[in-house]
Design a protein around this motif. Structure first.
Motif, PDB file in Angstrom:
ATOM      1  N   GLN B 273     131.655 -14.381 132.238  1.00 31.14           N
ATOM      2  CA  GLN B 273     131.000 -15.337 133.444  1.00 31.14           C
ATOM      3  C   GLN B 273     131.072 -16.685 132.786  1.00 31.14           C
ATOM      4  O   GLN B 273     130.798 -17.517 133.989  1.00 31.14           O
ATOM      5  CB  GLN B 273     129.446 -14.961 133.745  1.00 31.14           C
ATOM      6  CG  GLN B 273     129.479 -13.512 134.402  1.00 31.14           C
ATOM      7  CD  GLN B 273     127.904 -13.255 134.480  1.00 31.14           C
ATOM      8  OE1 GLN B 273     127.113 -14.095 134.439  1.00 31.14           O
ATOM      9  NE2 GLN B 273     127.797 -12.138 134.535  1.00 31.14           N
ATOM     10  N   CYS B 274     131.204 -17.047 131.710  1.00 28.39           N
ATOM     11  CA  CYS B 274     131.470 -18.462 131.304  1.00 28.39           C
ATOM     12  C   CYS B 274     132.751 -19.517 131.488  1.00 28.39           C
ATOM     13  O   CYS B 274     133.848 -18.614 131.223  1.00 28.39           O
ATOM     14  CB  CYS B 274     131.167 -18.434 129.806  1.00 28.39           C
ATOM     15  SG  CYS B 274     129.329 -17.571 129.168  1.00 28.39           S
ATOM     16  N   HIS B 275     132.544 -20.305 132.066  1.00 23.89           N
ATOM     17  CA  HIS B 275     133.452 -21.244 132.250  1.00 23.89           C
ATOM     18  C   HIS B 275     133.109 -22.510 132.168  1.00 23.89           C
ATOM     19  O   HIS B 275     131.952 -23.004 132.839  1.00 23.89           O
ATOM     20  CB  HIS B 275     134.504 -20.949 133.448  1.00 23.89           C
ATOM     21  CG  HIS B 275     133.611 -20.707 134.717  1.00 23.89           C
ATOM     22  ND1 HIS B 275     133.491 -21.853 135.545  1.00 23.89           N
ATOM     23  CD2 HIS B 275     133.030 -19.720 135.318  1.00 23.89           C
ATOM     24  CE1 HIS B 275     132.848 -21.445 136.782  1.00 23.89           C
ATOM     25  NE2 HIS B 275     132.615 -20.157 136.640  1.00 23.89           N
ATOM     26  N   GLY B 276     133.757 -23.600 131.883  1.00 24.80           N
ATOM     27  CA  GLY B 276     133.598 -25.122 131.737  1.00 24.80           C
ATOM     28  C   GLY B 276     134.647 -25.891 130.954  1.00 24.80           C
ATOM     29  O   GLY B 276     135.486 -25.377 130.927  1.00 24.80           O
ATOM     30  N   GLY B 277     133.983 -26.980 130.817  1.00 21.80           N
ATOM     31  CA  GLY B 277     135.105 -28.051 130.015  1.00 21.80           C
ATOM     32  C   GLY B 277     134.862 -28.079 128.577  1.00 21.80           C
ATOM     33  O   GLY B 277     134.289 -26.942 127.866  1.00 21.80           O
TER      34      GLY B 277
END
Lengths: 515, 515
Positions: B273-277
């Motif tokens: 579920q993790c996403h980001g910069g």
């Protein structure tokens, strides 16, 4: 673009293209894969290889990779061919690499056995396309197109015994131009010949000749000589081999293998020696046997008209009416033609470079109707440029050119990239500045490279430019950064000037537009 | 070239590209061939067809013809892609359409069954290429090339269940760019992402995002969650489906079909579920499980460096570190990425246009070594542009554009030819003069057409120019011939001027250079 000039380069070409071909392990045969790599992520695949100690790394028989050097030559040839097709008003088109096997069956005469079939993996039975003509006819019938002038550049596949040294492969590229539709006689046919002349002249392959005949004359000749109608196409295939085999061998095939009476074969033998200009057409009108045959007379009438148009196009002297031309493919119904390069007399001991025909085509008025549910016909005429063979010749020649003109003198090479600017630094820890700089160039549409190293030596960077032919270097170092300038260096003259950083893109665009 | 603009055109596109597709009988199913043609020359082939009354004229499942309209769009896309590859210093290359089956075996994980095999017709066992990456690795190993930056545009074939409506075909074109060689970490990887951004921005497909992950982080995550090493690749394939399937279905596949313990699956579920910069990269360095895994830490370290370079390239905001990205192919070993177009919220009742990823790639450091007899490795990183899907989107959009802007107003169409001049006559018996005139134009490199009729009507000739968009007409008649002049007519303004015959080519070149 003078790709080819004067001769005796053909024998040279054969020799040199062997010597100069890029390193290729496929020629050296078997290479064993012992898989010494052993990473966790690759375990499963590697196991498979370790279990196949005789695994051979090669490419399929009769095929080849195109190296970047090859691609540069190929692109030049294709550009010239396609721009000629567009000059004559053709639209582009593409079809799948494979067709239903049924679509291709019974279209190619004796050669049908050379088709590549796909394995039956459930579903349809498929074959790789054998030419671009049958897919075009299928396209016209399927979409009910009655009129179209199109070109098509694409690969085709034939399981021939590969004689690679003469530019024949099992996978090769064809460039086709075809005119479909009902028009007044011989105008599109003459344009096809004009296109062949423009392309062969444009490529500067040396002197060439286009042999012309008509399937109705071939069939009329067969009938007049006493060939049974059921043997027409088989005898046609034999005649088609006259450019590779001597008459006596062709005669033997017709008599011994195809059951033709010897005296019939001899009558054909008299005709297939005839070739000439429009005067030979006139002469054949008077021929006691041919003049009795309605089909042959139709063919001769059309050839007479064709020569009239060829004269207006200024190409009549390039065309030879040749009764030995038969064309192997089943689907031709009218005029047929084939372009050959004229051999120069080779010196004693030199092997003549025989590449056979480099372009061919003809009229096929019945093919589209074979695909139409009601048999509606769409008359077609077209041509196919054998890029592979031309490529073989031009490639051989270009390689000589590089050796003779550049290779032995300055070490200059054919450029395989188009890079205009190289971003360099003389200092350590300047990767960030180089990345920012090259981004500016890329974003302005300038072709730029740099080395993928944190701290490359300046000499290494400059050598890279010289060996790959990059004309300009931009240099950033501590001093330049402090002063807000960039140095631009010309690789050829080694001159350097410092310019303001903000003027960089404009200055480079300026220099590139001048050169 | 603003190919695509603002939205809600996607739903429109799906609808309109259906309505506007060129006539195609393949969709309408069976067409019977009753062969009403019956010419002597075609007898043998026709017989074959008459014996197959259920012969169906269609193209193979999952393939399509490219019409001239399609080709115009495709050429624009390919030009943009290739010029970007060249801007980054890549050389061109080509490989055969098929490879030895053994070369391709064990490279594609669960999808290997989708390869097209050729029939065993005696000789080697062959398969159509499944991508351009494995042939590239085979080329490097076979030719012992240790360093190369190349692009390759070509067709590949996969026996997928075709869902043609979303731009997926069994035959499709890929555009690949790869950098092979041992370099300092992440510089070539960052350039690949920069290239993807340049191409997707250039094509103006609307907003996009590039998901990035690393195979070592994926494997580290699996190890940390308790996946047995033997199941790594199989679970990887399941994760790869997250862009098409909901998590609960993927979880079901992992547990029920692949025998993963439910609690292990749930631990994976938390990560994906993790996403980001770049901040997510920092966060994962602190993750209690991942930070214990050496592989994962290496991957995270490289991603951190990658983001540094992406910031210098000015594209960091387009990149998202996404733990759900796994990539199905077996050969990746490091950073992996996939570009997706961002959906706009569709209005109620509108079907969102889901084309999936339009570009993807990653690092594969082990593949070349698998082909080398001594296992010598050549690290590689690359990307592949999914032209077919982009083509589908751009094509859909262009068609709308033509309807909205041209179609409903002036009947103007996309030009499929480049013809500049049309040769016309108002008189009968002027074919010869037209042929001489058009020869002059062709020989001067001018793109010219005329009608293939002896005596066409002037109106028919002018209509042809209007309907095909030819801008200039040159007219020759009795009076012009007598006075030694030619009339030039502008199709748009209908203005005509007479000029001296000998100035014709110069005048036309002049007019064409102005427009």
């Amino acid at each position: 673009m003078p790709l080819l000039g004067l001769l005796p380069w053909r024998a040279w070409a054969a020799l040199l293209s062997q010597l100069l071909r890029p390193p290729c392990a496929s020629c050296t045969g078997a290479v064993r894969c012992q898989s010494q790599v052993a990473e966790a992520v690759l375990t499963s695949q590697l196991k498979a290889h370790q279990e196949k100690p005789n695994f051979i790394i090669k490419i399929p028989k009769g095929t080849r990779d195109l190296s970047p050097q090859h691609m540069v030559v190929r692109e030049k040839i294709l550009d010239l061919v396609i721009s000629c097709f567009k000059r004559h008003g053709a639209k582009g088109m593409d079809t799948p690499a494979f067709e239903l096997k049924e679509i291709l069956t019974e279209k190619y005469g004796e050669d049908s056995g050379l088709m590549y079939d796909l394995k039956d993996q459930g579903g349809e039975l498929l074959s790789l396309r054998y030419d671009l003509t049958v897919p075009f006819a299928r396209y016209l019938a399927m979409n009910k197109v009655k009129k179209m002038k199109r070109y098509h550049v694409g690969k085709v596949w034939r399981r021939e015994s590969p004689t690679i040294v003469q530019g024949r492969y099992r996978e090769f590229c064809q460039c086709d131009f075809d005119i479909a539709g009902q028009f007044d006689p011989m105008i599109p046919d003459a344009e096809c010949l004009k296109i062949m002349c423009e392309i062969l002249s444009g490529l500067q392959l040396g002197d060439f000749l286009i042999k012309v005949n008509d399937r109705r004359i071939v069939d009329g000749m067969f009938a007049a000589c006493g060939v049974p109608e059921s043997k027409f196409r088989a005898i046609c295939s034999s005649i088609d081999k006259l450019d590779k085999m001597a008459w006596k061998d062709v005669r033997h095939e017709m008599v011994a293998k195809k059951g033709l009476a010897p005296e019939v074969a001899d009558r054909i033998g008299d005709y297939v020696q005839c070739h000439g200009g429009v005067s030979l057409v006139e002469q054949m009108f008077q021929d006691p046997r041919l003049s009795q045959n309605k089909q042959a007379l139709e063919g001769l009438g059309d050839l007479k008209l064709l020569f009239e148009y060829l004269t207006l196009f200024g190409i009549a002297e390039k065309i030879s009416f040749d009764l030995s031309l038969a064309r192997g493919l089943d689907y031709y119904t009218g005029v047929i033609y084939e372009a050959v390069l004229l051999q120069t007399p080779t010196q004693a001991g030199e092997e003549p470079l025989n590449v056979g025909s480099v372009a061919a085509g003809g009229r096929y008025d019945g093919l589209v109707g074979m695909f139409d549910p009601k048999g509606h016909k769409v008359p077609c005429v077209g041509l196919s440029i054998g890029v592979e063979r031309i490529f073989y010749i031009v490639d051989g020649f270009l390689m000589i050119l590089f050796v003779l003109i550049f290779g032995t003198t300055k070490g200059e090479k054919v450029r395989t990239t188009e890079t205009q600017v190289f971003v360099a630094t003389p200092q350590k820890n300047f990767l960030q500045e180089r990345l920012k700089l090259i981004t500016e160039l890329w974003d302005a549409g300038i072709k730029a490279e740099m080395l993928y190293k944190n701290n490359p030596k300046l000499l290494t960077q400059l050598h890279y430019c010289e060996s790959t032919g990059i004309p300009l270097v931009v240099i950033i170092g501590e001093q330049e950064l402090k002063e807000g300038v960039i140095k631009i260096r010309s690789v050829a003259s080694r001159e350097e000037v410092a310019i303001k950083r903000e003027n960089l893109v404009a200055e480079i665009q300026n220099r590139l537009s001048e050169s």
